[in-house]
Write a protein that holds these residues in place. Sequence first.
Motif, short mmCIF file in Angstrom:
data_model
loop_
_atom_site.label_atom_id
_atom_site.label_comp_id
_atom_site.label_asym_id
_atom_site.label_seq_id
_atom_site.Cartn_x
_atom_site.Cartn_y
_atom_site.Cartn_z
N ASP A 629 -7.86 30.02 -7.07
CA ASP A 629 -8.61 28.79 -6.82
C ASP A 629 -8.55 27.92 -8.07
N GLY A 630 -9.02 26.69 -7.92
CA GLY A 630 -8.95 25.77 -9.05
C GLY A 630 -9.99 26.06 -10.11
N TRP A 631 -11.24 26.21 -9.68
CA TRP A 631 -12.33 26.40 -10.63
C TRP A 631 -13.50 27.04 -9.89
N THR A 632 -14.46 27.52 -10.63
CA THR A 632 -15.70 28.00 -10.01
C THR A 632 -16.79 26.98 -10.29
N GLY A 633 -17.70 26.87 -9.32
CA GLY A 633 -18.90 26.08 -9.52
C GLY A 633 -20.05 27.04 -9.71
N LYS A 634 -20.79 27.24 -8.65
CA LYS A 634 -21.86 28.23 -8.72
C LYS A 634 -21.41 29.60 -8.23
N GLU A 764 -34.59 23.60 -7.79
CA GLU A 764 -36.05 23.57 -7.75
C GLU A 764 -36.61 22.44 -8.59
N GLU A 765 -36.02 22.24 -9.76
CA GLU A 765 -36.54 21.23 -10.69
C GLU A 765 -36.46 19.83 -10.09
N TYR A 766 -35.42 19.55 -9.30
CA TYR A 766 -35.25 18.22 -8.73
C TYR A 766 -35.75 18.13 -7.29
N GLY A 767 -36.46 19.15 -6.83
CA GLY A 767 -37.07 19.09 -5.51
C GLY A 767 -36.10 19.12 -4.36
N ILE A 768 -34.94 19.74 -4.54
CA ILE A 768 -33.92 19.76 -3.49
C ILE A 768 -34.09 20.97 -2.58
N HIS A 769 -34.32 22.14 -3.20
CA HIS A 769 -34.59 23.38 -2.48
C HIS A 769 -33.42 23.81 -1.59
N ASP A 770 -32.23 23.49 -1.99
CA ASP A 770 -31.03 23.93 -1.24
C ASP A 770 -29.86 23.97 -2.23
N VAL A 771 -29.46 25.19 -2.61
CA VAL A 771 -28.41 25.30 -3.63
C VAL A 771 -27.08 24.72 -3.14
N ASN A 772 -26.88 24.61 -1.82
CA ASN A 772 -25.64 24.07 -1.30
C ASN A 772 -25.49 22.58 -1.61
N LEU A 830 -25.35 15.98 -7.47
CA LEU A 830 -26.40 16.29 -6.50
C LEU A 830 -26.15 15.49 -5.23
N ILE A 831 -25.98 16.22 -4.11
CA ILE A 831 -25.84 15.58 -2.82
C ILE A 831 -27.22 15.12 -2.36
N HIS A 832 -27.25 13.97 -1.69
CA HIS A 832 -28.54 13.44 -1.27
C HIS A 832 -29.24 14.43 -0.33
N PRO A 833 -30.46 14.87 -0.69
CA PRO A 833 -31.14 15.89 0.13
C PRO A 833 -31.69 15.30 1.42
N LYS A 834 -31.64 16.11 2.49
CA LYS A 834 -32.20 15.75 3.79
C LYS A 834 -31.74 14.36 4.19
#
Length: 850
Positions: A629-634, A764-772, A830-834
């Motif tokens: 693969d090219g790179w790892t993220g999380k 969690e810090e940015y209130g997203i609550h979804d690691v994806n 960061l993808i826009h949440p919800k």
Amino acid sequence: MSGHPAGTVKEKETANVVWSGSWVAERLGVELVGDGTPEGVRELRELLGLALRRNPKRAHLLVSNVLGKHVPQKPSVVYGTGFELGRRVRELLGDAEARRAVVLGYAETATGLGHAVADGLGTAPYLHSTRRPVEGVARAGGFEESHSHATSHLLLPEDPDLLAGDRGPAGADAPLVLVDDEFSTGNTVLNTVRALHERYPRSRYVIVALVDMRSPADRGRLTDFAAEIGARVDLVAHGSGTVTLPEGVLEKGQALVAAHEPEPADSAAHEAAGSPGPRAADAPGPRPCTRVDLRWPAGVPDGGRHGFTPAHRAILEPALPAMAARIAEALGDARRVLILGFEELMYAPLRLGTALEERTDAEVRYSTTTRSPVLAVDDPGYAIRTRLVFPAHDNPADGPGDRYAYNVAGAGFDAVVLAVDSAADTPELHAPDGLLTQLAAHTDHVLLAVVPSYVPSRPHTCVPERQEPPMLPEPLRGPAFSSYAPDEVGWLLQDLSDTELEAPTEEREEAIQSGGAHYAESLPVEYQPSDRYQELFKAALELSAARVARAVGTVTETVLAERGPRPVLVSLARAGTPVGVLMRRWARHRHGIDLPHYAVSIVRGRGIDANALRWLAAHHDPADVVFVDGWTGKGAITRELSAALAGFEGFDPEIAVLADPGGCVRTYGTREDFLIPSACLNSTVSGLISRTVLRSDLVGPEDFHGAKFYRELADTDVSGHFLDTVAAHFGEVVDAVDAEVKELLAADRAPTWEGWAAVERISEEYGIHDVNLVKPGVGETTRVLLRRVPWKILAKRGAGADLDHIRLLAEQRGVPVEEADGLPYTCVGLIHPKYTRGATGADGKAVESK
């Protein structure tokens, strides 16, 4: 090939070469006429020489310099010429028609040429006519070759429907591509089409030849015939011209033959004129020949006598390097080698020859034996300088007789590799006057490589208890699918180029986050970079190319050290594919080895393509497979692959990546989070291939995952430029790579999963609550800006030029870039949440649809 070379004519070795047709031209007045220009005549003479034969229908013989029948030639030139003709046919037909075409080659001279054309066409099944009846195989037809010394051609496909015209959708018939070495009158083609059209009518034929030498009248006759049967007939030829024959040329030619060689009844007792050295029967005891155990892959036919399918091709291609290695080992220090095929068995020895060329520094040539009797004259202006005469050794149906090998004796080969099928490995071959003994009189080392004669399976009389899974197709390759060269990567995907899959970015994001659709069920509209962004890509590439080259070298050398000398690279499409290509290039640059390379699809939440794994397991040892693969993220894909492989025995779930800023893998080129320029763009830096698609109405249980080939973006494609720019730095980073690999191999490289912990914290810090929705690293952040609805970008404080393209994309999409401390990555997207169009994000601010 493995690599498939472009077709070329025979190389000139000196500035003033005597034309190998001058001897005949001067004595009979035969002339080759090109396109009316001196250049046209020169090109025709480079392709063809002239010789004479004892034949009551035609005295002269056009001797091809690129066919590999009478004149030993580089295997790559012979194969490349046919392969290039196949590419031209594919361009003529278009991809959809080419995928349905069937290729038919003529015995004996064009069996290998036709097979190479089928390879160039891409996915075409191949059949050649034969003069060898096979017990138990029904004839599907036949035809006559009026000017030949042995006229009857049989068609013996294992699949009785192979020649039927219904390989396409309902109402559409399949084009038939007919391949011969030359068109002199067109009679053979007319006889073939007439016979086949009566039994398998269709609307389109393509005729392919090395040279088209028909007269204007003969050309018109073919046109009239096409109109008569109501079919379209196209012509593709490597060269064209005409042969001018003076009055009485047949009689004069026969007289010349009679004056220079004994009568046929006496020929078995004497070496033909022009062949130096004693006949082997009168020579001292023969030198022993060395048998080479090829380990020909089980189930792969020896050629196209009964049909050769894309599935057969997919098994043969990866097996060729190992077979060539066994030949190279047996050759020892031989410096000038001839691969000699046997009559209709042309393709198998030809491909062994192309693989051997890549394996050895020795000079390799290729030709085959033949039934055709031709006069030999030891004169530089004559195409057949020498000949060997020996008895037939395959128990031919028409009885015993002489066979011939031309331009072998006296040619200075210090080793000859004779390739025959097992039906021809008979006592006659090993007899005192047999071919092996004949060869031993003219070379120091004779090797015998036997290819198993393919025996077609008999029809089942009952339903088997267990049904084997259907045969999967061979990998897609460029240029039919992707802008990469065909040897760079084989895509274990299905082509969905004709399917509308793109959706507006905002609609896709809403559907994905609402659970209404999976991200792999559609494609984003391809980002079209502005002029400013393209300039930024070029600048970034120049800035980082050496660093990328070093990482490529480091990860490749680590793989070679830990996974064996010939790993099978399997990149995760599509980000991993440019990296896999570069790793393959490094292995060839540094070690002279060609590693197999494929691309497969893996989809988060759905797993890896199980059919692709099944194909790999059928063609390679799963233990040799290295995922790239090219790179790892999380590390989401790392986890996905490990889970997906749990049900597949033998595969190692470890991924080799160029950059591992997330600390997710053991095998990497670097753990720095830096700009890999292939992340800056979408398909235009990845062979013009889309992200992969998995949708139930398009991908069945026995199908590969899908993808699209964006041919329309060819003008903006920089895939090759990216590869070439990075590879140009390989030489300068070798020392640094060696030092780095030595250090890495001794270090503790256990994954730390530092990136995953950071992603959870940011979510969690940015209130997203979804690691994806948190995409760490330069590569993943770029993807967010190109494909998703970005909310904001977090940039490591003080990050420099690695983020220039990120800042430009963010500016173009109106996305804020915030500097942050304590990031293990250079940046995080960061993808826009919800997300819904017009909805507000976690910060309460509305996001405008772009």
